[in-house]
Design a protein around this motif. Structure first.
Motif, PDB file in Angstrom:
ATOM      1  N   PRO A   5      46.202  38.269  43.289  1.00  0.00           N
ATOM      2  CA  PRO A   5      47.488  38.194  42.579  1.00  0.00           C
ATOM      3  C   PRO A   5      47.384  37.410  41.271  1.00  0.00           C
ATOM      4  O   PRO A   5      48.054  37.729  40.293  1.00  0.00           O
ATOM      5  N   MET A   6      46.532  36.384  41.258  1.00  0.00           N
ATOM      6  CA  MET A   6      46.369  35.604  40.040  1.00  0.00           C
ATOM      7  C   MET A   6      45.795  36.485  38.927  1.00  0.00           C
ATOM      8  O   MET A   6      46.254  36.439  37.785  1.00  0.00           O
ATOM      9  N   LEU A   7      44.795  37.301  39.258  1.00  0.00           N
ATOM     10  CA  LEU A   7      44.222  38.217  38.275  1.00  0.00           C
ATOM     11  C   LEU A   7      45.257  39.233  37.810  1.00  0.00           C
ATOM     12  O   LEU A   7      45.388  39.506  36.621  1.00  0.00           O
ATOM     13  N   TRP A   8      45.998  39.791  38.754  1.00  0.00           N
ATOM     14  CA  TRP A   8      46.966  40.844  38.438  1.00  0.00           C
ATOM     15  C   TRP A   8      48.073  40.329  37.525  1.00  0.00           C
ATOM     16  O   TRP A   8      48.492  41.008  36.597  1.00  0.00           O
ATOM     17  N   HIS A   9      48.545  39.119  37.781  1.00  0.00           N
ATOM     18  CA  HIS A   9      49.686  38.585  37.043  1.00  0.00           C
ATOM     19  C   HIS A   9      49.303  37.781  35.805  1.00  0.00           C
ATOM     20  O   HIS A   9      50.192  37.317  35.082  1.00  0.00           O
ATOM     21  N   SER A  10      48.025  37.605  35.543  1.00  0.00           N
ATOM     22  CA  SER A  10      47.587  36.873  34.356  1.00  0.00           C
ATOM     23  C   SER A  10      47.526  37.828  33.173  1.00  0.00           C
ATOM     24  O   SER A  10      46.877  38.868  33.230  1.00  0.00           O
ATOM     25  N   PHE A  11      48.199  37.448  32.106  1.00  0.00           N
ATOM     26  CA  PHE A  11      48.292  38.307  30.930  1.00  0.00           C
ATOM     27  C   PHE A  11      46.912  38.632  30.362  1.00  0.00           C
ATOM     28  O   PHE A  11      46.112  37.744  30.093  1.00  0.00           O
ATOM     29  N   GLY A  12      46.624  39.915  30.218  1.00  0.00           N
ATOM     30  CA  GLY A  12      45.407  40.376  29.563  1.00  0.00           C
ATOM     31  C   GLY A  12      44.173  40.442  30.438  1.00  0.00           C
ATOM     32  O   GLY A  12      43.141  40.947  30.005  1.00  0.00           O
ATOM     33  N   THR A  13      44.245  39.954  31.664  1.00  0.00           N
ATOM     34  CA  THR A  13      43.056  39.886  32.509  1.00  0.00           C
ATOM     35  C   THR A  13      42.582  41.267  32.939  1.00  0.00           C
ATOM     36  O   THR A  13      41.393  41.584  32.819  1.00  0.00           O
ATOM     37  N   ILE A  14      43.485  42.093  33.433  1.00  0.00           N
ATOM     38  CA  ILE A  14      43.097  43.439  33.886  1.00  0.00           C
ATOM     39  C   ILE A  14      42.586  44.252  32.705  1.00  0.00           C
ATOM     40  O   ILE A  14      41.579  44.966  32.822  1.00  0.00           O
ATOM     41  N   ALA A  15      43.238  44.118  31.562  1.00  0.00           N
ATOM     42  CA  ALA A  15      42.775  44.828  30.359  1.00  0.00           C
ATOM     43  C   ALA A  15      41.368  44.378  29.976  1.00  0.00           C
ATOM     44  O   ALA A  15      40.521  45.193  29.598  1.00  0.00           O
ATOM     45  N   ALA A  16      41.096  43.080  30.091  1.00  0.00           N
ATOM     46  CA  ALA A  16      39.764  42.562  29.771  1.00  0.00           C
ATOM     47  C   ALA A  16      38.713  43.113  30.729  1.00  0.00           C
ATOM     48  O   ALA A  16      37.605  43.475  30.319  1.00  0.00           O
ATOM     49  N   LEU A  17      39.077  43.196  32.015  1.00  0.00           N
ATOM     50  CA  LEU A  17      38.135  43.725  33.004  1.00  0.00           C
ATOM     51  C   LEU A  17      37.874  45.212  32.768  1.00  0.00           C
ATOM     52  O   LEU A  17      36.730  45.673  32.865  1.00  0.00           O
ATOM     53  N   LEU A  18      38.924  45.962  32.457  1.00  0.00           N
ATOM     54  CA  LEU A  18      38.744  47.391  32.155  1.00  0.00           C
ATOM     55  C   LEU A  18      37.906  47.583  30.895  1.00  0.00           C
ATOM     56  O   LEU A  18      37.083  48.498  30.819  1.00  0.00           O
ATOM     57  N   GLN A  19      38.107  46.715  29.918  1.00  0.00           N
ATOM     58  CA  GLN A  19      37.300  46.782  28.698  1.00  0.00           C
ATOM     59  C   GLN A  19      35.830  46.537  29.027  1.00  0.00           C
ATOM     60  O   GLN A  19      34.940  47.196  28.490  1.00  0.00           O
TER      61      GLN A  19
END
Length: 100
Positions: free
Chosen positions: A67-81
């Protein structure tokens, strides 16, 4: 003001009565601070690889990591990048079609 002071005194008394509880809370706070710092570092390209490595090694310590990863701004985008830019996964990532 007096009520707040009373609560602080009560918490201090509880900590003195049960020092293990205080130590346990301190450890949890330290782990949470570490997890939060590593999640923040995921958004910094120069730190991303090391942060991912540390998070993967310590993922059992961080109970609320997902949940911390999901709700942290920009984290999922960074991982997808990261996935999209890696030579082993770039082509696979770009060839994925969204299913409706």
């Amino acid at each position: 003001m007096a009520m707040a002071k009373g609560m602080v005194v009560a918490e201090e008394n509880q900590a003195q009565l049960n020092p293990n509880n205080n130590s346990s809370q301190s450890n949890r706070d330290r782990k949470m601070a570490t997890a939060e710092q590593l999640v923040l570092e995921l958004t910094i390209p120069e730190h991303r690889e090391n942060a991912l490595l540390d998070l993967s090694k310590k993922r059992e310590l961080f109970q609320d990591l997902a949940p911390m990863l999901w709700h942290s701004f920009g984290t999922i985008a960074a991982l997808l990048q990261c996935v999209a830019s890696h030579p082993d996964t770039r082509t696979l990532f770009l060839n994925v079609q969204k299913r409706i």
